[in-house]
Enzyme design. Structure first.
Site, PDB file in Angstrom:
ATOM      1  N   ASP A   1       4.929 -16.568  55.780  1.00  0.00           N
ATOM      2  CA  ASP A   1       5.537 -17.882  56.022  1.00  0.00           C
ATOM      3  C   ASP A   1       4.598 -18.655  56.944  1.00  0.00           C
ATOM      4  O   ASP A   1       3.413 -18.284  57.077  1.00  0.00           O
ATOM      5  CB  ASP A   1       6.959 -17.714  56.582  1.00  0.00           C
ATOM      6  CG  ASP A   1       6.970 -17.135  57.997  1.00  0.00           C
ATOM      7  OD1 ASP A   1       8.059 -16.780  58.478  1.00  0.00           O
ATOM      8  OD2 ASP A   1       5.890 -17.024  58.607  1.00  0.00           O
TER       9      ASP A   1
ATOM     10  N   ASP B   1       5.402 -21.872  45.919  1.00  0.00           N
ATOM     11  CA  ASP B   1       4.960 -20.664  45.208  1.00  0.00           C
ATOM     12  C   ASP B   1       5.572 -20.527  43.807  1.00  0.00           C
ATOM     13  O   ASP B   1       5.257 -19.589  43.076  1.00  0.00           O
ATOM     14  CB  ASP B   1       5.270 -19.406  46.049  1.00  0.00           C
ATOM     15  CG  ASP B   1       6.743 -19.339  46.482  1.00  0.00           C
ATOM     16  OD1 ASP B   1       7.006 -18.884  47.609  1.00  0.00           O
ATOM     17  OD2 ASP B   1       7.625 -19.741  45.693  1.00  0.00           O
TER      18      ASP B   1
ATOM     19  N   CYS C   1      -8.727 -41.356  42.206  1.00  0.00           N
ATOM     20  CA  CYS C   1      -8.333 -42.122  41.006  1.00  0.00           C
ATOM     21  C   CYS C   1      -7.043 -41.576  40.391  1.00  0.00           C
ATOM     22  O   CYS C   1      -6.538 -42.115  39.413  1.00  0.00           O
ATOM     23  CB  CYS C   1      -9.459 -42.090  39.966  1.00  0.00           C
ATOM     24  SG  CYS C   1      -9.683 -40.480  39.212  1.00  0.00           S
TER      25      CYS C   1
ATOM     26  N   CYS D   1     -13.253 -34.421  40.823  1.00  0.00           N
ATOM     27  CA  CYS D   1     -12.885 -35.176  39.631  1.00  0.00           C
ATOM     28  C   CYS D   1     -14.093 -35.288  38.701  1.00  0.00           C
ATOM     29  O   CYS D   1     -15.185 -35.638  39.133  1.00  0.00           O
ATOM     30  CB  CYS D   1     -12.434 -36.570  40.073  1.00  0.00           C
ATOM     31  SG  CYS D   1     -11.927 -37.614  38.718  1.00  0.00           S
TER      32      CYS D   1
ATOM     33  N   CYS E   1     -14.788 -39.684  38.712  1.00  0.00           N
ATOM     34  CA  CYS E   1     -15.138 -40.488  39.899  1.00  0.00           C
ATOM     35  C   CYS E   1     -15.721 -39.619  41.004  1.00  0.00           C
ATOM     36  O   CYS E   1     -16.184 -40.110  42.021  1.00  0.00           O
ATOM     37  CB  CYS E   1     -13.897 -41.248  40.399  1.00  0.00           C
ATOM     38  SG  CYS E   1     -12.768 -40.231  41.365  1.00  0.00           S
TER      39      CYS E   1
ATOM     40  N   THR F   1      14.295 -20.615  56.388  1.00  0.00           N
ATOM     41  CA  THR F   1      13.551 -21.791  56.840  1.00  0.00           C
ATOM     42  C   THR F   1      13.804 -22.045  58.316  1.00  0.00           C
ATOM     43  O   THR F   1      14.872 -21.776  58.830  1.00  0.00           O
ATOM     44  CB  THR F   1      13.930 -23.058  56.028  1.00  0.00           C
ATOM     45  OG1 THR F   1      13.243 -24.186  56.576  1.00  0.00           O
ATOM     46  CG2 THR F   1      15.430 -23.312  56.038  1.00  0.00           C
TER      47      THR F   1
ATOM     48  N   GLU G   1      16.427 -15.930  62.304  1.00  0.00           N
ATOM     49  CA  GLU G   1      16.799 -16.532  63.601  1.00  0.00           C
ATOM     50  C   GLU G   1      17.724 -17.727  63.358  1.00  0.00           C
ATOM     51  O   GLU G   1      17.757 -18.291  62.270  1.00  0.00           O
ATOM     52  CB  GLU G   1      15.520 -17.007  64.309  1.00  0.00           C
ATOM     53  CG  GLU G   1      14.737 -17.976  63.443  1.00  0.00           C
ATOM     54  CD  GLU G   1      13.379 -18.390  64.004  1.00  0.00           C
ATOM     55  OE1 GLU G   1      13.076 -18.036  65.153  1.00  0.00           O
ATOM     56  OE2 GLU G   1      12.656 -19.069  63.260  1.00  0.00           O
TER      57      GLU G   1
END
Ligand code: APR
Length: 303
Positions: A46, A122, A150, A171, A198, A235, A261
């Site tokens: 994480d 992921d 671009c 690119c 580009c 999270t 936590e």
């Protein structure tokens, strides 16, 4: 039970009570928010865990600060650290979905998943079988990539080869040419796509600090208000606007946190259920209460 039946107040803040909400049919529009913590068991670090998190392990790239690896202006002047990391994180057969990802696929299979908002890039939710129309990848994903100047899309297979070599694609290399001639961008063709190469930097469509979240996030975020049960998994709820999602449901909608936590505003609302610890363990407990454990393990084994 009619549409306007108030959500059942949890008899106690236990997973058994949460399972009752689901088994009695009160909870049918479950909204889930996930972060990197549900993929650590798959072997993907994480970001903020003290020892194992990515930000604690990027020192080798001598960045001004760890988050710079996902900072757009830093990337423009030095894309190399990101591509060193991309080689680690790039989805592929290397990583298998966890039991937590499979649990989300079961919710969808049973018609109970109203929407899954994920911060993860992921693609393991898709790999676990969650239908694409039930997933909002709030921070984008590695599924597509384009030139940051671009905006012309870049070929996925050529991208995979560059990432595997830890090289920075530009690119014009999407035709697989090893060298590109820097050409002045031709006039935009009438279909609006500039055909020229580009030479700009190519970046996967993951949301960097300094970039807007995908339109789908803002279009669909209000679905969190329709939830009759909220599950938040893995999270730290440190990054906005995603971190505001769990506070969007009505006060009396039960919210369950599966996390190592305590985070965010969890614990402040009457029906908050805190399942602190490894999310796979918490999910297995809930599956036991629901009578889904056998199906969960079988589905996970057969992935
Ligand atoms: N089980 C339960 N919780 C876990 C587990 C696990 N196996 N492993 C880690 N966690 C918890 C950690 O304790 C932490 O609270 O998951 C949380 C992970 O937090 P972060 O590392 O900050 O990841 P996340 O919340 O997804 O980061 C949000 O930050 O860097 C940006 O854009 C990036 O999407 C990312 C965003």
């Amino acid at each position: 039970i009619t549409e306007d039946t108030p959500p059942l107040t949890l008899s106690d803040r236990s997973l058994a009570a949460v399972a009752d909400l689901i088994k009695t049919g009160y909870a049918r529009r479950i909204v889930v928010m996930t972060g990197a913590g549900i993929s650590t068991a798959a072997g993907i670090p994480d970001f903020r865990s003290p020892e194992t998190g990515l930000y604690a392990n990027l020192a080798a790239l001598n960045l001004p600060e760890p988050e710079a690896v996902f900072d757009l202006s830093f990337f423009q002047q030095n894309p190399k650290p990101f591509y060193v990391l991309a080689r680690e994180l790039y989805p592929g057969a290397r990583y298998r979905p966890t039991v937590s990802h499979v649990f989300l696929a079961l919710l969808a299979r049973k018609g109970l998943l109203h929407m899954l908002f994920t911060q993860n890039i992921d693609c393991l939710e898709r790999a676990a079988g969650v239908p694409a129309d039930r997933i909002v990848e709030a921070h984008g994903s590695f599924a597509t990539q384009r030139c940051i100047d671009c905006k012309v899309p870049f070929d996925g297979e050529v991208m995979r080869a560059f990432v595997a070599r830890g090289e920075v694609p530009r690119c014009g290399q999407q035709q697989g040419q090893q060298q590109y001639q820097y050409q002045q961008p031709q006039q935009q063709r009438d279909d609006g796509a500039s055909s020229a190469a580009c030479g700009g930097l190519v970046k996967p469509d993951i949301v960097f600090f300094g970039e807007a979240l995908p339109r789908a996030f803002f279009e669909l975020m209000d679905m969190a208000k329709e939830a009759d049960l909220i599950l938040v998994m893995g999270t730290s709820l440190q990054v906005h606007p995603f971190a505001g999602l769990p506070n969007m449901a009505d006060e009396q909608v039960p919210r369950v946190l599966f996390n190592l936590e305590e985070v965010g505003s969890f614990g402040t609302q009457a029906d908050d259920v805190l399942v602190l610890g490894d999310c796979d363990g918490g999910v297995r407990q809930l599956a036991d209460e629901l009578g889904w454990r056998e199906e969960l393990e079988k589905t996970w084994r057969e992935l």
